[in-house]
Structure formats: C-alpha cells, structure tokens
Design an enzyme around this catalytic site. Structure first.
Site, PDB file in Angstrom:
ATOM      1  N   ASP A  73      58.074  16.167  24.803  1.00 52.54           N
ATOM      2  CA  ASP A  73      58.532  15.016  25.567  1.00 52.54           C
ATOM      3  C   ASP A  73      57.783  14.875  26.876  1.00 52.54           C
ATOM      4  O   ASP A  73      57.056  15.790  27.304  1.00 52.54           O
ATOM      5  CB  ASP A  73      60.035  15.137  25.850  1.00 52.54           C
ATOM      6  CG  ASP A  73      60.885  14.997  24.594  1.00 52.54           C
ATOM      7  OD1 ASP A  73      60.411  14.361  23.639  1.00 52.54           O
ATOM      8  OD2 ASP A  73      62.007  15.536  24.581  1.00 52.54           O
ATOM      9  N   TYR A 125      59.878  28.245  22.302  1.00 51.49           N
ATOM     10  CA  TYR A 125      59.980  27.565  23.591  1.00 51.49           C
ATOM     11  C   TYR A 125      60.611  28.491  24.621  1.00 51.49           C
ATOM     12  O   TYR A 125      61.422  29.354  24.271  1.00 51.49           O
ATOM     13  CB  TYR A 125      60.853  26.314  23.481  1.00 51.49           C
ATOM     14  CG  TYR A 125      60.175  25.109  22.884  1.00 51.49           C
ATOM     15  CD1 TYR A 125      59.539  24.164  23.696  1.00 51.49           C
ATOM     16  CD2 TYR A 125      60.183  24.895  21.512  1.00 51.49           C
ATOM     17  CE1 TYR A 125      58.930  23.045  23.153  1.00 51.49           C
ATOM     18  CE2 TYR A 125      59.576  23.768  20.960  1.00 51.49           C
ATOM     19  CZ  TYR A 125      58.949  22.847  21.788  1.00 51.49           C
ATOM     20  OH  TYR A 125      58.338  21.749  21.253  1.00 51.49           O
TER      21      TYR A 125
END
Length: 247
Positions: free
Chosen positions: A51, A112
C-alpha cells in the site's frame, strides 16, 4: 526468457507498488527504467501489492525478455539501474529463472514486520508508530498465537477486494523487544489487502487492555471488518522477506 529482479524500496514517496493512473508508484518508475536500458517496453509482475507508504526490505518482480541476458548483462543492467533510479529504490540482483517461476504465485511465504515506538526517539520516528499507552506484550503475544494456522481473515481485510477467498495460512506471528522498539513479525503464505495493519491495530487493543485474548479470537470468528481495530499507519510497515524454491 524470464528474469527476476530483487530489490528494496523506501515507500514514503510512492503510492504503493502497483501502477495506477496519475500517481507515482514503484512499478511505474522501475518499468520505465528497465525499458529505457533494454530499449524495449517491458511489464513487471511483482510478488504482491504494497500500500501507499509501505516499505520493502526485500521485493521480487519478474519480466520477460526475448534476448538472452548473460550474467554479465544482468550485472551491468543492475549497475545502470542503481545509477539511474531514485534514492528510494535499490536493485540487489537480476537473474534468469525458469519460465514457470512466477514472482507472485511461486512465492512460498512472505514476512512482514511492523515497528512500534513506546518511547520518543528522534531517529526512529519516520519508520515507527508512536504508541503512548503502556502495552502488555505478553497478552499481545498470546493473542498473536491465535493467528497461527489456516483461517478466514475477513475481519482484517479491506472490503471489496478482488480475491477468491480470504483464507491465509499464518506460520509465525509474534512481538519482540528490539532495543527501544517493539517489533511485530508475521509470516504467511499470502496476505490480504490491509491485513497486517488491521491485525496490528487490533493486537494493540489487546496490549492496551481494551479487549481480551478471547475477544480477539471472537473478532476472527466474526469475519467482520467492523469488529476489528483501526488500521495502524503504513509508514511503520515493512515487507521483510519473500521466499521461493529456486533451483
């Protein structure tokens, strides 16, 4: 022939990885640069979306090229790209792979990390999320353990996304103290849009005593995004590692 590019980027100035109209993205910048030096239009396929504002310490993309690029050609292309690309993008390597290897669909796992700052530090603030409340890390880790396994993560997904299902297999999820930062690490076979940021926001609720571990489990079971916590800011999220079975 198919070639992989291994790269990293600081996502601060970009509107994510994926090319989109009227916005600057990593994919567009990199595609234009590779096409310039290969003197041919190319299309990059990335290992996944990130994003707006999200960073990647390791990212892979592939492209097709009719001409055979030797190892020396790949090294020269890497050097030229690093000289030409903006300071926020670095190319680590370019190499030929089997034509069946796909940057997105052949990835086995993705990891992540999200960085939380419990105290003020002027050298961390661009890449950490400042939290002022005292956090119960033990409770957050118990709740993180609930994520392990193959579950429907609709409660942590952005609504109306173009995926067939919301099941992901989470293989690791934990918090740890690293110097004066708290770091959340999560590894899964795939991730939904906004998933990590929504999970972190909800785990912080647990750490702040706003919900219990049982409540956290119930949020997963509800399969309702409205039940989960707010998504934490993108600037503290890093795609840390992507794994493949290279021959």
């Amino acid at each position: 022939m198919r070639y992989f590019i291994e790269l990293a980027y600081n996502g601060t100035p970009f509107f994510g990885w994926q090319r989109q109209p009227h916005q600057i993205t990593v994919q567009e910048v990199l595609e234009n640069a590779v096409a310039l030096f290969l003197k041919n239009k190319i299309e990059l396929t990335g290992c996944g979306r990130t994003d707006t504002g999200v960073h990647a310490r390791q990212y892979f993309a592939h492209f097709e090229c009719d001409d055979l690029l030797t190892d020396s050609d790949c090294d020269k292309l890497q050097h030229k790209l690093n000289s030409f690309l903006p300071k926020e993008i670095v190319i680590y390597s370019i190499f030929q792979v089997d034509d069946k290897l796909h940057a997105r669909f052949s990835a086995l796992n993705r990891t992540y990390k999200y960085y939380v700052a419990p105290s003020k530090n002027p050298f961390h603030f661009p890449f950490t999320y400042r939290v002022f409340e005292k956090l119960d890390i033990e409770a957050m880790n118990v709740a993180a353990g609930v994520l392990l396994g193959n579950h429907d993560f609709t409660s942590f997904s952005k609504l109306h996304t173009d995926v067939n299902n919301n099941f992901c297999e989470v293989k690791a999820a934990y918090w740890e103290q690293q110097d004066d930062q708290l770091v959340f690490t999560i590894t899964a076979n795939r991730f939904l849009r906004n998933m990590v940021r929504a999970i972190v926001g909800t785990l912080l609720w647990v750490g702040q005593g706003k919900i219990s571990v049982a409540d956290f489990q119930n949020i997963i079971n509800q399969k309702d995004r409205c039940e989960a916590g707010v998504s934490v800011p993108a600037h503290a999220l890093f795609l840390e590692e992507v794994n493949y079975q290279f021959k």
